[in-house]
Design a protein around this motif. Sequence first.
Motif, PDB file in Angstrom:
ATOM      1  N   THR A 132       0.796  -1.234   0.000  1.00 21.61           N
ATOM      2  CA  THR A 132       0.000   0.000   0.000  1.00 21.61           C
ATOM      3  C   THR A 132       0.825   1.280   0.000  1.00 21.61           C
ATOM      4  OG1 THR A 132      -0.182  -0.166   2.416  1.00 21.61           O
ATOM      5  CG2 THR A 132      -1.990  -1.069   1.113  1.00 21.61           C
ATOM      6  N   ILE A 133       1.955   1.282   0.699  1.00 26.50           N
ATOM      7  CA  ILE A 133       2.729   2.523   0.801  1.00 26.50           C
ATOM      8  C   ILE A 133       3.262   2.995  -0.548  1.00 26.50           C
ATOM      9  CG2 ILE A 133       4.832   3.567   1.738  1.00 26.50           C
ATOM     10  CD1 ILE A 133       4.306   2.128   4.332  1.00 26.50           C
ATOM     11  N   PRO A 134       3.931   2.134  -1.356  1.00 24.11           N
ATOM     12  CA  PRO A 134       4.400   2.626  -2.661  1.00 24.11           C
ATOM     13  C   PRO A 134       3.272   3.130  -3.553  1.00 24.11           C
ATOM     14  CG  PRO A 134       5.480   0.564  -2.094  1.00 24.11           C
ATOM     15  CD  PRO A 134       4.389   0.756  -1.097  1.00 24.11           C
ATOM     16  N   LEU A 135       2.119   2.447  -3.530  1.00 27.51           N
ATOM     17  CA  LEU A 135       0.993   2.897  -4.343  1.00 27.51           C
ATOM     18  C   LEU A 135       0.485   4.246  -3.844  1.00 27.51           C
ATOM     19  CD1 LEU A 135      -1.065   2.298  -6.592  1.00 27.51           C
ATOM     20  CD2 LEU A 135      -2.501   1.222  -4.855  1.00 27.51           C
ATOM     21  N   TYR A 136       0.391   4.392  -2.544  1.00 27.44           N
ATOM     22  CA  TYR A 136      -0.088   5.650  -1.961  1.00 27.44           C
ATOM     23  C   TYR A 136       0.849   6.797  -2.329  1.00 27.44           C
ATOM     24  CZ  TYR A 136      -2.241   8.679   1.546  1.00 27.44           C
ATOM     25  OH  TYR A 136      -2.895   9.698   2.173  1.00 27.44           O
ATOM     26  N   VAL A 137       2.147   6.538  -2.295  1.00 26.72           N
ATOM     27  CA  VAL A 137       3.131   7.554  -2.679  1.00 26.72           C
ATOM     28  C   VAL A 137       2.926   7.965  -4.126  1.00 26.72           C
ATOM     29  CG1 VAL A 137       5.581   8.004  -3.028  1.00 26.72           C
ATOM     30  CG2 VAL A 137       4.835   6.733  -1.029  1.00 26.72           C
ATOM     31  N   ASN A 138       2.748   6.977  -4.977  1.00 21.64           N
ATOM     32  CA  ASN A 138       2.580   7.240  -6.408  1.00 21.64           C
ATOM     33  C   ASN A 138       1.340   8.091  -6.684  1.00 21.64           C
ATOM     34  OD1 ASN A 138       3.400   6.618  -9.248  1.00 21.64           O
ATOM     35  ND2 ASN A 138       1.371   5.672  -9.281  1.00 21.64           N
ATOM     36  N   GLU A 139       0.295   7.872  -5.891  1.00 16.42           N
ATOM     37  CA  GLU A 139      -0.962   8.572  -6.139  1.00 16.42           C
ATOM     38  C   GLU A 139      -1.064   9.917  -5.432  1.00 16.42           C
ATOM     39  OE1 GLU A 139      -3.741   4.602  -6.885  1.00 16.42           O
ATOM     40  OE2 GLU A 139      -4.050   5.837  -5.097  1.00 16.42           O
ATOM     41  N   MET A 140      -0.226  10.156  -4.436  1.00 17.72           N
ATOM     42  CA  MET A 140      -0.327  11.389  -3.654  1.00 17.72           C
ATOM     43  C   MET A 140       0.788  12.395  -3.923  1.00 17.72           C
ATOM     44  SD  MET A 140      -3.039  11.612  -1.801  1.00 17.72           S
ATOM     45  CE  MET A 140      -2.635  12.805  -0.516  1.00 17.72           C
TER      46      MET A 140
END
Length: 227
Positions: A132-140
């Motif tokens: 979840t963290i890498p995806l969240y970084v990519n989207e935020m």
Amino acid sequence: FFLMIRRPPRSTQSRSSAASDVYKRQVTQGSFFEGYTFAVFNTMQDHMSNLLQWDSKDKVLLIGLASSITTIGGLFGCILGYQLLSRGRRKAFIITDIVFLIGIGITMILNTSALIFGRFIEGISAGVNLVTIPLYVNEMTTRDTRGGFGTFHEMFINIARLISYLMGLGLPKQGSGDYYTNQWWRVMLALPGIFAIPRLVFYFYFQKQETPRFYALNGQHQQSKEM
């Protein structure tokens, strides 16, 4: 550490500032207990084997199981993470932190089964964070700051590992008067909770929004534009 990220252009400063504030919480909390959980037992395995009175016949097997069970839990966590993400990035973090705190609570019990099962639960939580963290970084984050932010995920994983090894220096030496009564092992296992609790409170009470991409994927285009 945060000075390593170069300042974004004026056109993206507003969004980058908000993303930076949210992601600082993400990377220092989620990444920390992800790295710490996988490494901490390496420094305390001999101490725990003595406290739990593992005999020489089973000691190697139980140490190996207690050390590797978080990795097995992490595998299940990675699979579970993709399912949780479909329900919302924010919800995924809230559920992950609750599960992680439950795992910590179980490891506080001085019992072999509790230690192994609790670390399995922690491994599930760490695996979810890994997804979840890498995806969240990519989207935020914006394109020009994404690379800088992404380095923090790996950096704090390794910082956490280092801290877990340093924490092992506080364990009593075998033969000392308080060897079997010293509670430092509980401090070592509970330390990541210091990071999980603030993140849980933050996403439960303060950060109510999802990522722009999540809104867009679910047809909520107005909310996506407002992010």
